[in-house]
Write a protein that holds these residues in place. Structure first.
Motif, PDB file in Angstrom:
ATOM      1  N   THR A 132       0.849  -1.179   0.000  1.00 48.54           N
ATOM      2  CA  THR A 132       0.000   0.000   0.000  1.00 48.54           C
ATOM      3  C   THR A 132       0.887   1.232   0.000  1.00 48.54           C
ATOM      4  O   THR A 132       2.108   1.134   0.145  1.00 48.54           O
ATOM      5  N   GLU A 133       0.304   2.383  -0.148  1.00 42.41           N
ATOM      6  CA  GLU A 133       1.035   3.643  -0.059  1.00 42.41           C
ATOM      7  C   GLU A 133       0.761   4.255   1.317  1.00 42.41           C
ATOM      8  O   GLU A 133      -0.392   4.467   1.684  1.00 42.41           O
ATOM      9  N   LEU A 134       1.816   4.507   2.054  1.00 45.08           N
ATOM     10  CA  LEU A 134       1.681   5.191   3.340  1.00 45.08           C
ATOM     11  C   LEU A 134       1.907   6.683   3.126  1.00 45.08           C
ATOM     12  O   LEU A 134       2.362   7.103   2.055  1.00 45.08           O
ATOM     13  N   ASP A 135       1.609   7.484   4.130  1.00 52.45           N
ATOM     14  CA  ASP A 135       1.773   8.935   4.049  1.00 52.45           C
ATOM     15  C   ASP A 135       3.189   9.275   3.602  1.00 52.45           C
ATOM     16  O   ASP A 135       4.158   8.910   4.278  1.00 52.45           O
ATOM     17  N   PRO A 136       3.347   9.952   2.460  1.00 46.89           N
ATOM     18  CA  PRO A 136       4.687  10.252   1.930  1.00 46.89           C
ATOM     19  C   PRO A 136       5.571  11.052   2.894  1.00 46.89           C
ATOM     20  O   PRO A 136       6.784  10.842   2.937  1.00 46.89           O
TER      21      PRO A 136
END
Length: 182
Positions: A132-136
């Motif tokens: 998944t993409e986490l907070d950049p």
């Protein structure tokens, strides 16, 4: 006389068969076993593509790029000081109060013979271990901390400092790092 000829013939045939098996084994072992052309995983465990990795131009690898501890990383030996000190440094540098994501943030990287980290790969997953993409901003904050040279020490191999593979996995719950592996 015929009995002796048969015994010698079967003995020679047995020796030739045994030599053939050994020759076939060594041919396979050294010729075909390491051919990764049609295999899904073309590189060794711990491999990091140095051309695609982050911070791949900040430092250079020593010893013609030979990399040690490739199977599961250098582990606790790599931390400069102790893992407890690493956690303390993280608590001072990382402010998780600004983030709400949960998951695992994994950094795979190399450390050169001078103790300088680089060649990073980042893998982000949720708590169910799905990519998944986490907070950049959270990823950048932990990446910046992990990439600090003060966190890693040079390790020796055969009484010479060498490059090594390392990984750090952060378990994050509601923005807070609750566990660090290894």
């Amino acid at each position: 006389m015929k009995k002796r000829v048969k015994i010698v013939l079967f003995s020679v045939l047995g020796i030739v068969l045994i030599l053939g098996v050994f020759a076939g084994y060594f041919y396979f072992k050294f010729k075909n076993a390491y051919d990764t052309t049609d295999k899904p995983y073309k590189n060794y465990i711990g491999y990091i593509n140095q051309e695609k990795a982050l911070l791949n131009d900040a430092y250079t690898l020593c010893d013609e790029g030979a990399i040690y501890h490739t199977y599961n990383g250098a582990g606790l030996n790599a931390y400069n000081g102790t893992k407890r000190q690493f956690r303390r440094n993280l608590a001072e540098d990382y402010k998780g109060d600004f983030f709400s994501d949960s998951g695992y943030l994994n950094f795979r990287f190399l450390v050169n013979c001078d103790g300088n980290p680089g060649w990073f790969e980042i893998i982000q997953m949720n708590l169910d271990l799905e990519e998944t993409e986490l907070d950049p901003k959270m990823v950048d904050s932990l990446f910046s901390f992990t990439a600090l040279s003060k966190n890693w020490k040079p390790l020796e191999f055969k009484q010479e400092p060498g490059n090594y593979y390392m990984y750090v996995s952060y378990r994050i719950e509601n923005g807070k790092v609750v566990e660090i592996l290894p």
